[in-house]
Scaffold this motif. Structure first.
Motif, short mmCIF file in Angstrom:
data_model
loop_
_atom_site.label_atom_id
_atom_site.label_comp_id
_atom_site.label_asym_id
_atom_site.label_seq_id
_atom_site.Cartn_x
_atom_site.Cartn_y
_atom_site.Cartn_z
N ARG A 2 0.58 -1.44 -0.05
CA ARG A 2 0.06 -0.17 -0.09
C ARG A 2 0.85 1.31 0.02
O ARG A 2 0.62 2.44 -0.43
CB ARG A 2 -0.81 0.16 1.53
CG ARG A 2 -2.22 -1.03 0.93
CD ARG A 2 -3.28 -1.06 2.12
NE ARG A 2 -2.88 -0.74 3.57
CZ ARG A 2 -3.09 -2.05 4.24
NH1 ARG A 2 -4.09 -2.06 4.56
NH2 ARG A 2 -2.59 -1.26 5.23
N GLU A 3 1.96 0.95 1.16
CA GLU A 3 2.93 2.23 0.70
C GLU A 3 3.33 2.32 -0.30
O GLU A 3 3.87 3.44 -0.73
CB GLU A 3 4.20 2.13 1.79
CG GLU A 3 5.05 3.88 1.86
CD GLU A 3 5.93 3.19 3.03
OE1 GLU A 3 6.86 3.99 2.62
OE2 GLU A 3 5.29 2.54 4.56
N ALA A 4 4.06 1.26 -1.46
CA ALA A 4 4.46 1.55 -2.25
C ALA A 4 3.37 1.89 -3.39
O ALA A 4 3.46 3.17 -4.17
CB ALA A 4 4.84 0.44 -3.20
N ASN A 142 -16.92 2.41 5.61
CA ASN A 142 -15.46 2.12 5.13
C ASN A 142 -15.09 0.86 4.73
O ASN A 142 -15.58 -0.20 5.07
CB ASN A 142 -15.37 1.63 6.98
CG ASN A 142 -13.26 1.30 7.12
OD1 ASN A 142 -13.06 1.60 6.01
ND2 ASN A 142 -13.65 1.40 8.10
N ARG A 143 -15.92 1.16 3.37
CA ARG A 143 -15.33 -0.44 2.78
C ARG A 143 -14.35 -0.44 1.94
O ARG A 143 -14.20 -2.18 2.14
CB ARG A 143 -15.99 0.71 1.01
CG ARG A 143 -17.30 1.10 1.44
CD ARG A 143 -18.34 1.35 0.27
NE ARG A 143 -19.71 1.86 0.03
CZ ARG A 143 -20.10 3.02 0.29
NH1 ARG A 143 -18.98 4.36 0.22
NH2 ARG A 143 -21.48 3.08 0.42
N ALA A 144 -13.36 -0.15 2.87
CA ALA A 144 -11.91 -0.97 2.48
C ALA A 144 -11.75 -1.79 4.04
O ALA A 144 -10.63 -2.28 3.46
CB ALA A 144 -10.96 0.10 3.36
N ARG A 145 -12.75 -0.92 4.75
CA ARG A 145 -12.91 -2.60 6.13
C ARG A 145 -11.37 -2.44 6.74
O ARG A 145 -10.97 -3.01 7.35
CB ARG A 145 -13.13 -4.30 5.07
CG ARG A 145 -14.66 -4.23 4.93
CD ARG A 145 -14.53 -5.34 4.07
NE ARG A 145 -16.26 -5.97 3.60
CZ ARG A 145 -16.67 -5.09 2.14
NH1 ARG A 145 -15.62 -4.23 1.99
NH2 ARG A 145 -17.93 -5.12 1.74
N ASN A 178 -0.49 6.79 7.30
CA ASN A 178 0.60 5.51 7.68
C ASN A 178 0.64 4.38 7.10
O ASN A 178 1.38 3.29 6.30
CB ASN A 178 1.68 6.03 9.47
CG ASN A 178 2.06 6.82 8.57
OD1 ASN A 178 2.52 7.53 8.47
ND2 ASN A 178 2.69 7.69 10.42
N GLU A 179 -0.67 2.96 7.36
CA GLU A 179 -1.63 2.46 7.20
C GLU A 179 -1.81 2.26 5.58
O GLU A 179 -2.04 1.21 5.40
CB GLU A 179 -2.28 2.07 8.54
CG GLU A 179 -1.48 1.80 9.63
CD GLU A 179 -1.89 0.64 10.19
OE1 GLU A 179 -2.62 0.34 9.72
OE2 GLU A 179 -1.50 0.97 11.55
N SER A 180 -2.04 3.38 5.03
CA SER A 180 -2.69 3.64 3.83
C SER A 180 -4.09 2.36 3.24
O SER A 180 -3.75 2.44 2.00
CB SER A 180 -1.51 3.59 3.27
OG SER A 180 -0.58 4.40 3.49
N PRO A 181 -4.38 2.50 4.26
CA PRO A 181 -6.19 1.99 3.68
C PRO A 181 -6.39 2.93 2.16
O PRO A 181 -7.37 2.60 1.55
CB PRO A 181 -7.03 1.69 5.05
CG PRO A 181 -6.90 3.12 5.57
CD PRO A 181 -4.86 3.19 5.63
#
Length: 188
Positions: A2-4, A142-145, A178-181
């Motif tokens: 996700r960070e990439a 929050n569809r990214a869950r 930072n967690e990039s969801p």
């Protein structure tokens, strides 16, 4: 990974060349909210993005094929195509663009049948919670869950109206970024 993905997006180019309006977004909450210190998400850095992709998938054969859902609105499709190209060029990922009508898009999002999606959001009122509350673990939008007990706790404590409320919300947004969801792209 996700960070990439986040670091492989040239937001300046996305705004100037594709969207042709707005400003690059480096936080989920927009600038200008009173007494709120904006945290910052990952900046465009293709070398770091490639390094992170190699760390996530040392064997290129293990890289999953991903898809991105976008609505059939021309502006959304153009952004989806640009993200697809940036991720393919920078990270060597195979990204399938799934262009669909809004009703089908939201059905896929609600059922969890997606890897990545492109959506927009506008807060109902000028407060960070109008943006951050979306990402609480139990929020139906929050569809990214994505779930972070620390994030949820910070929002819960901030909602009690403490003097340090804005600092707590900024700390919560830092966790989210930072967690990039999600990857903020454009402020309109």
């Amino acid at each position: 990974l996700r960070e990439a993905l986040a670091r492989a997006i040239d937001k300046e180019s996305l705004v100037n060349d594709i969207n042709q309006s707005g400003k690059p977004a480096y936080s989920f909450t927009p600038p200008g909210l009173a007494n709120y210190k904006l945290p910052s998400s990952y900046k465009y850095n293709p070398e770091k993005a490639r390094q992170l992709r190699r760390e996530a998938f040392p064997n290129p054969d293990d890289i999953p094929q991903l898809s991105i859902l976008v609505s059939n609105i021309p502006a959304s499709k153009a952004i989806g195509e640009t993200l697809q190209a940036m991720w393919t060029e920078t990270l060597g990922l195979e990204i399938e663009l799934r262009n669909m009508e809004a009703k089908t898009l939201f059905s896929s999002l609600n059922s969890g049948d997606f890897d990545i999606s492109y959506l927009t959001w506008s807060g109902d009122y000028e407060d960070p919670i109008a943006f951050l509350d979306l990402w609480k673990s139990q929020n139906a939008k929050n569809r990214a869950r994505w779930s972070s007990p620390e994030f949820d706790k910070l929002l819960d404590v901030a909602e009690t109206g403490l003097e340090s409320r804005m600092d707590l919300l900024s700390e919560a947004e830092t966790i989210l970024l930072n967690e990039s969801p999600i990857i903020p792209l454009i402020w309109k």
